[in-house]
Scaffold this active site. Structure first.
Site, short mmCIF file in Angstrom:
data_model
loop_
_atom_site.label_atom_id
_atom_site.label_comp_id
_atom_site.label_asym_id
_atom_site.label_seq_id
_atom_site.Cartn_x
_atom_site.Cartn_y
_atom_site.Cartn_z
N LYS A 172 41.25 56.18 43.98
CA LYS A 172 41.74 55.25 42.83
C LYS A 172 42.65 55.96 41.82
O LYS A 172 41.97 56.84 41.35
CB LYS A 172 40.45 54.50 42.18
CG LYS A 172 40.94 53.49 40.90
CD LYS A 172 39.97 52.80 40.60
CE LYS A 172 39.24 53.29 39.48
NZ LYS A 172 39.59 53.29 38.22
N ASP B 113 44.94 51.31 40.02
CA ASP B 113 44.18 50.52 39.12
C ASP B 113 44.80 50.47 37.71
O ASP B 113 44.70 51.26 36.90
CB ASP B 113 42.80 51.15 38.95
CG ASP B 113 42.00 50.46 37.93
OD1 ASP B 113 42.16 49.27 37.50
OD2 ASP B 113 40.90 51.12 37.61
N LYS C 6 45.75 47.17 36.16
CA LYS C 6 45.14 46.01 35.61
C LYS C 6 46.37 45.42 35.02
O LYS C 6 46.36 44.97 33.62
CB LYS C 6 44.07 46.24 34.61
CG LYS C 6 42.87 46.96 35.24
CD LYS C 6 41.68 46.97 34.13
CE LYS C 6 40.59 47.81 34.73
NZ LYS C 6 40.41 49.23 35.06
N ASP D 142 50.42 39.94 32.00
CA ASP D 142 51.76 39.53 31.32
C ASP D 142 52.11 38.43 31.82
O ASP D 142 51.45 37.68 32.54
CB ASP D 142 52.83 40.71 31.69
CG ASP D 142 53.64 41.09 30.33
OD1 ASP D 142 54.15 39.80 29.82
OD2 ASP D 142 54.13 42.07 30.30
N ILE D 143 53.06 37.94 31.39
CA ILE D 143 53.91 36.61 31.74
C ILE D 143 54.13 36.68 33.35
O ILE D 143 54.24 37.74 33.72
CB ILE D 143 55.10 35.92 31.19
CG1 ILE D 143 56.35 36.99 31.17
CG2 ILE D 143 54.72 35.86 29.47
CD1 ILE D 143 57.62 36.58 30.67
N ASN E 59 56.36 36.04 35.49
CA ASN E 59 57.75 36.61 35.86
C ASN E 59 57.52 38.01 36.02
O ASN E 59 58.13 38.73 36.93
CB ASN E 59 58.94 35.94 35.29
CG ASN E 59 60.18 36.36 35.88
OD1 ASN E 59 60.60 36.42 36.97
ND2 ASN E 59 61.09 37.17 34.72
N THR F 81 33.24 45.00 32.13
CA THR F 81 32.04 45.08 31.88
C THR F 81 31.97 45.77 30.59
O THR F 81 30.68 45.73 29.76
CB THR F 81 31.39 46.13 32.68
OG1 THR F 81 32.24 47.31 33.02
CG2 THR F 81 31.18 45.44 34.17
N GLY G 138 33.16 57.62 40.58
CA GLY G 138 33.92 58.59 39.70
C GLY G 138 32.93 59.77 39.67
O GLY G 138 33.07 60.90 40.61
N ARG G 139 32.60 60.23 38.33
CA ARG G 139 31.89 61.29 38.08
C ARG G 139 30.71 61.93 39.00
O ARG G 139 30.72 62.74 39.17
CB ARG G 139 31.48 61.27 36.54
CG ARG G 139 32.67 61.38 35.54
CD ARG G 139 32.30 60.69 34.27
NE ARG G 139 32.10 59.28 34.31
CZ ARG G 139 31.74 58.59 33.26
NH1 ARG G 139 31.56 59.16 32.12
NH2 ARG G 139 31.51 57.25 33.50
O1 C5P Z 1 32.78 58.16 36.37
P1 C5P Z 1 32.42 56.72 37.10
O2 C5P Z 1 31.69 56.57 38.20
O3 C5P Z 1 31.64 55.78 35.83
O4 C5P Z 1 33.68 55.98 37.19
C1 C5P Z 1 33.86 54.49 37.35
C2 C5P Z 1 35.24 54.28 37.30
O5 C5P Z 1 35.53 52.84 37.75
C3 C5P Z 1 36.38 54.68 36.19
O6 C5P Z 1 37.41 54.91 36.95
C4 C5P Z 1 36.05 53.41 35.36
O7 C5P Z 1 37.47 53.46 34.56
C5 C5P Z 1 36.19 52.14 36.51
N1 C5P Z 1 35.48 50.91 36.05
C6 C5P Z 1 34.57 50.57 35.46
N2 C5P Z 1 33.73 49.73 35.25
C7 C5P Z 1 34.43 48.45 35.35
C8 C5P Z 1 35.87 48.73 35.98
C9 C5P Z 1 36.35 49.78 36.19
O8 C5P Z 1 33.49 51.74 35.49
N3 C5P Z 1 34.28 47.14 35.01
#
Ligand code: C5P
Length: 232
Positions: A32, A59, A61, A64-65, A67, A119, A210-211
């Protein structure tokens, strides 16, 4: 629907991203690319990661309008990403325009996924800042249903919402779920988390991690652990 683990490459430079991806000498993970990396490096980062053989969820997100979103989606489609997203709050008409823009002349297109309520938005901020007074889970399901009616492929949601989204929108409607942590790992700033195995049980189609992978001492082992728990 092919289940997969998507690694959130939340790095601020191409250099750090490639140093991370170079570790993966076997299977090339689905990755991603979010706003931070895309705005730092521009579309070339997408082309370069694609050239290395990875699938890409871009990702950005969009909201906008109709068009403008349609035209922006046409550009993203030419970048050959595999999945991208927008805010369902942009309305059904915006989502339909997005699908039109994303569809290539040969009829193919990347998967298009909607963000329902972030979230980070809770009931209180939704009521006070957005003047939406319905219960937040009803709002999330309504947005998911709108996305389905507009022809989108699925939504980004908490793993805790994935089962309900499937009940409302059907099993084929894809759920992409962040907030995944190992049972013995750090939760960090995420509030409602699930393990890869739990996310599998509840019916998530893709987990975004992610982490727990990018900050692991051995990222390849952490990725393989996610795959073993979630896919295999
Ligand atoms: O490091 P971690 O596992 O928390 O990363 C989660 C990824 O998912 C990040 O890129 C975060 O921006 C994205 N994300 C999220 N919660 C959401 C939407 C996207 O954690 N509701």
């Amino acid at each position: 629907m092919g289940k997969d683990v998507i690694i959130a490459c939340d790095f601020d430079s191409a250099e750090k991203t490639f140093a991370f991806l170079d570790r993966f000498t076997g299977k090339k993970p689905f990755v991603k690319i979010g706003m931070e990396l895309y705005y730092a490096e521009g579309p070339s980062i997408v082309r370069e990661i694609k050239k290395r053989g990875h699938k890409i969820f871009l990702d950005l997100k969009l909201h906008d309008i109709p068009n403008t979103v349609k035209k922006a989606m046409a550009v993203l489609s030419r970048l050959d990403v595999d999945m991208t997203n927008l805010h369902a709050a942009g309305t059904k008409r915006m989502m339909e325009a997005a699908i039109e823009g994303l569809t290539r002349p040969d009829g193919t297109r990347p998967m298009l996924i909607a963000v329902t309520q972030l979230t980070s938005t809770d009931q209180e901020s939704m009521e006070n800042d957005l003047l939406i007074h319905e219960p937040i889970d009803k709002v999330v399901m309504h947005y998911a249903h709108n996305a389905k009616l507009a022809g989108l492929d699925g939504v980004v949601c908490s793993p805790l919402e994935a089962g309900k989204v499937h009940d409302v929108c059907g099993e084929g409607f894809v759920t992409v779920t962040p907030g995944v942590r190992f049972a013995d790992g750090d939760i960090g700033d995420q509030k409602r988390v699930m393990t890869p195995a739990e996310a599998k049980k509840i019916g998530s189609d893709y987990i975004v991690v992610g982490r727990p992978i990018t900050a692991a001492a051995d990222p390849v082992a952490a990725y393989e652990r996610c795959v073993a728990e979630f896919v295999d």
